[in-house]
Design a protein around this motif. Structure first.
Motif, mmCIF file in Angstrom:
data_model
loop_
_atom_site.group_PDB
_atom_site.id
_atom_site.type_symbol
_atom_site.label_atom_id
_atom_site.label_comp_id
_atom_site.label_asym_id
_atom_site.label_seq_id
_atom_site.Cartn_x
_atom_site.Cartn_y
_atom_site.Cartn_z
ATOM 1 N N LEU A 121 0.828 -1.203 0.000
ATOM 2 C CA LEU A 121 0.000 0.000 0.000
ATOM 3 C C LEU A 121 0.862 1.251 0.000
ATOM 4 O O LEU A 121 0.595 2.212 -0.734
ATOM 5 C CB LEU A 121 -0.926 -0.005 1.222
ATOM 6 N N SER A 122 1.914 1.244 0.809
ATOM 7 C CA SER A 122 2.812 2.398 0.875
ATOM 8 C C SER A 122 3.498 2.627 -0.461
ATOM 9 O O SER A 122 3.631 3.758 -0.920
ATOM 10 C CB SER A 122 3.855 2.190 1.972
ATOM 11 N N GLU A 123 3.920 1.529 -1.087
ATOM 12 C CA GLU A 123 4.583 1.653 -2.385
ATOM 13 C C GLU A 123 3.627 2.222 -3.433
ATOM 14 O O GLU A 123 4.003 3.047 -4.264
ATOM 15 C CB GLU A 123 5.110 0.288 -2.831
ATOM 16 N N TYR A 124 2.374 1.776 -3.377
ATOM 17 C CA TYR A 124 1.375 2.266 -4.330
ATOM 18 C C TYR A 124 1.085 3.745 -4.101
ATOM 19 O O TYR A 124 1.017 4.535 -5.053
ATOM 20 C CB TYR A 124 0.095 1.458 -4.189
ATOM 21 N N MET A 125 0.915 4.130 -2.831
ATOM 22 C CA MET A 125 0.559 5.514 -2.511
ATOM 23 C C MET A 125 1.724 6.471 -2.788
ATOM 24 O O MET A 125 1.528 7.550 -3.329
ATOM 25 C CB MET A 125 0.137 5.626 -1.051
ATOM 26 N N ARG A 126 2.911 6.081 -2.397
ATOM 27 C CA ARG A 126 4.057 6.993 -2.513
ATOM 28 C C ARG A 126 4.761 6.872 -3.851
ATOM 29 O O ARG A 126 5.616 7.697 -4.191
ATOM 30 C CB ARG A 126 5.014 6.763 -1.355
ATOM 31 N N GLY A 127 4.434 5.832 -4.608
ATOM 32 C CA GLY A 127 4.882 5.742 -5.987
ATOM 33 C C GLY A 127 6.349 5.443 -6.163
ATOM 34 O O GLY A 127 7.047 4.969 -5.258
ATOM 35 N N LYS A 128 6.826 5.785 -7.360
ATOM 36 C CA LYS A 128 8.178 5.394 -7.758
ATOM 37 C C LYS A 128 9.277 6.148 -7.029
ATOM 38 O O LYS A 128 10.442 5.762 -7.116
ATOM 39 C CB LYS A 128 8.326 5.597 -9.273
ATOM 40 N N HIS A 129 8.909 7.226 -6.315
ATOM 41 C CA HIS A 129 9.942 8.018 -5.636
ATOM 42 C C HIS A 129 9.977 7.763 -4.132
ATOM 43 O O HIS A 129 10.513 8.564 -3.361
ATOM 44 C CB HIS A 129 9.720 9.498 -5.912
ATOM 45 N N ARG A 130 9.405 6.633 -3.720
ATOM 46 C CA ARG A 130 9.402 6.294 -2.296
ATOM 47 C C ARG A 130 10.826 6.184 -1.758
ATOM 48 O O ARG A 130 11.120 6.598 -0.639
ATOM 49 C CB ARG A 130 8.655 4.981 -2.092
#
Length: 486
Positions: free
Chosen positions: A62-71
């Motif tokens: 979920l965090s990866e999806y929400m924060r995207g490629k610049h996490r």
């Protein structure tokens, strides 16, 4: 409220009044004493804590999806400050100490942490805004100071200048050797940029521009980085060209100029430049806002940021755009990134506040049925009405600003006129709406946490004070909403 609404329709008999009173009492009872056998099914309370079956959610996914490629780069920012406790902003800190700490935070992040935001301002704006969100969550003053250095001062050099300016200033801006300011706003002119009164008169004898502040109202005001740290300023002024007729000079409209304000070695204020401190503010006291006045300050002709208009050695003006209004529109269009960044950053502030308030509401217990454990306050309908729409709006704003950033990034690459118009309207509307919503929500989140929310350590006070100005700078919200096409 319900009694007032019904009573306004006219007198009621005693039975109607009694029924209304009983209904109101029953509704209020639901907030304080939730029951299993609730006859009013549409008002049945949801069990948010303790009684609900646990839902397996991959927080990583979920965090990866929400924060995207610049996490990853956001995690680098957090890791740097977590490893440098001396750079974390204490709750109690004076204005002067906060300013110095803010500068140390920025320099440390860039030189020690290896995070170089300036390189992404044009090439990858979404990455720049992701860094800005992470930095702002550490200290909002730091986020604004970074924005002044890279998005405003640096962005003006890149977007309004040409190759000679990028070659000369890029590295110094990037590594903070050239800390700078964005001197647009004047004491008497903020949103009305076309009304700016500072003048830059070309002197053909010396091949220089002379920067002058003609009156007190033209003093550049609220200029970030000016009071203490700035060595350069991008100064917006009316370009005046001498003529041979009775008029004396011709006003070519507002242009941007690079003006050194302090000596590179001694840091002393340069001749003709007057710098004043704007002093303690409601919030963002880590940013050194100052006022600039210019008294016949001479700069080389090359210091004109000449992407949309240039002056030759013999004083002739050339531009690819035929009118003052078109040049002005093109200039401001290149500066829309600041507005995009504010909308994006405002959502970041809202995320922090909603997370704090929701977590607290899940853990905090209050009241409950007799002889039974107290109930999580998030199980009460009144608390849900406060926080759940706000949580839903935060998700909506998150994806809306991601869409805006994508549009902005595409605009920077294509320079498509239709896309430029879309980004202008979108950024104006979203910046105004989101910052106003966040400002109100910060108070709601504080109230949702009761007395504990009033403790400074819980951040609501600093978040509210630091964010409040978001409704004003980069365009007053009332003015911006008038620019949105319906």
């Amino acid at each position: 409220m319900e009694l007032q609404k019904i009573s306004s329709k006219g007198p009621r008999n005693s039975e109607e009044t009694a029924e209304l009173v009983n209904r109101r009492i029953n509704l209020l009872t639901l907030h304080l004493n939730p029951v299993q056998d609730n006859p009013v099914q549409e008002l049945e309370l949801l069990r948010c804590a303790g009684k609900m079956k646990a839902i397996n959610v991959s927080t990583e996914t979920l965090s990866e999806y929400m924060r995207g490629k610049h996490r990853d780069i956001q995690e680098e920012v957090f890791a740097y400050f977590n490893s440098r406790p001396e750079l974390q902003t204490p709750i109690e800190i004076s204005k002067d100490e906060h300013r110095e700490l803010c500068m140390k935070q920025l320099v440390g992040l860039v030189r020690e942490g290896g995070i170089r935001p300036f390189r992404y301002v044009v090439d990858d704006p979404s990455k720049y805004f992701a860094i800005a969100e992470a930095v702002g969550s550490v200290d909002m003053s730091l986020g604004i100071k970074m924005g002044v250095q890279y998005s405003l001062w640096g962005g003006s050099v890149i977007n309004l200048g040409t190759k000679k300016h990028r070659d000369k200033y890029f590295d110094g801006i990037d590594n903070v050797d050239y800390p700078g300011c964005f001197a647009m706003t004047e004491l008497h002119h903020g949103s009305n940029v076309q009304g700016l009164q500072t003048v830059a008169t070309f002197d053909p004898l010396t091949d220089e521009f002379i920067i002058d502040t003609p009156n007190d109202g033209a003093i550049k005001w609220w200029i970030g980085n000016a009071a203490v740290h700035g060595k350069f300023a991008t100064v917006f002024a009316r370009l005046m060209l001498p003529t041979h007729d009775t008029k004396g000079v011709t006003d070519m409209g507002v242009h941007a100029f690079i003006v050194p304000i302090r000596d590179m070695k001694t840091h002393k204020t340069l001749p003709g430049v007057e710098i004043h401190d704007c002093g303690h503010k409601v919030g963002l006291n880590g940013v050194d806002n100052g006022a600039l006045r210019f008294r016949s300050v001479r700069i080389p002709r090359d210091n004109l940021l000449n992407r949309f208009g240039d002056v030759s050695r013999d004083g002739r003006y050339t531009s690819s755009l035929p009118t003052i209004s078109k040049r002005f529109a093109a200039t401001l269009g290149e500066l829309v990134g600041g507005r995009v960044g504010l909308a994006y950053s405002s959502v970041g502030v809202l995320k922090i506040a909603v997370v704090i308030a929701t977590r607290y509401s899940l853990l905090r217990q209050q009241f409950g049925p007799p002889q039974q454990p107290e109930v999580s306050i998030l199980d009460y309908q009144s608390q849900q009405h406060k926080l759940m729409p706000m949580l839903a709006s935060t998700y909506a704003f998150h994806f809306a600003t991601l869409h805006l950033v994508e549009k902005y990034s595409e605009m920077k690459k294509s320079h498509d006129e239709e896309l430029i118009g879309d980004v202008h309207a979108l950024s104006a509307g979203l910046k105004a709406y989101i910052t106003s919503y966040t400002a109100k929500s910060l108070s709601t989140c504080r109230e949702a946490c009761g007395g504990h929310g009033y403790a400074a350590v819980n951040r609501f006070g600093s978040l509210r004070n630091d964010h409040d100005i978001f409704q004003t700078f980069e365009g007053d919200n009332t003015v911006l909403l008038q620019q949105v096409e319906i």
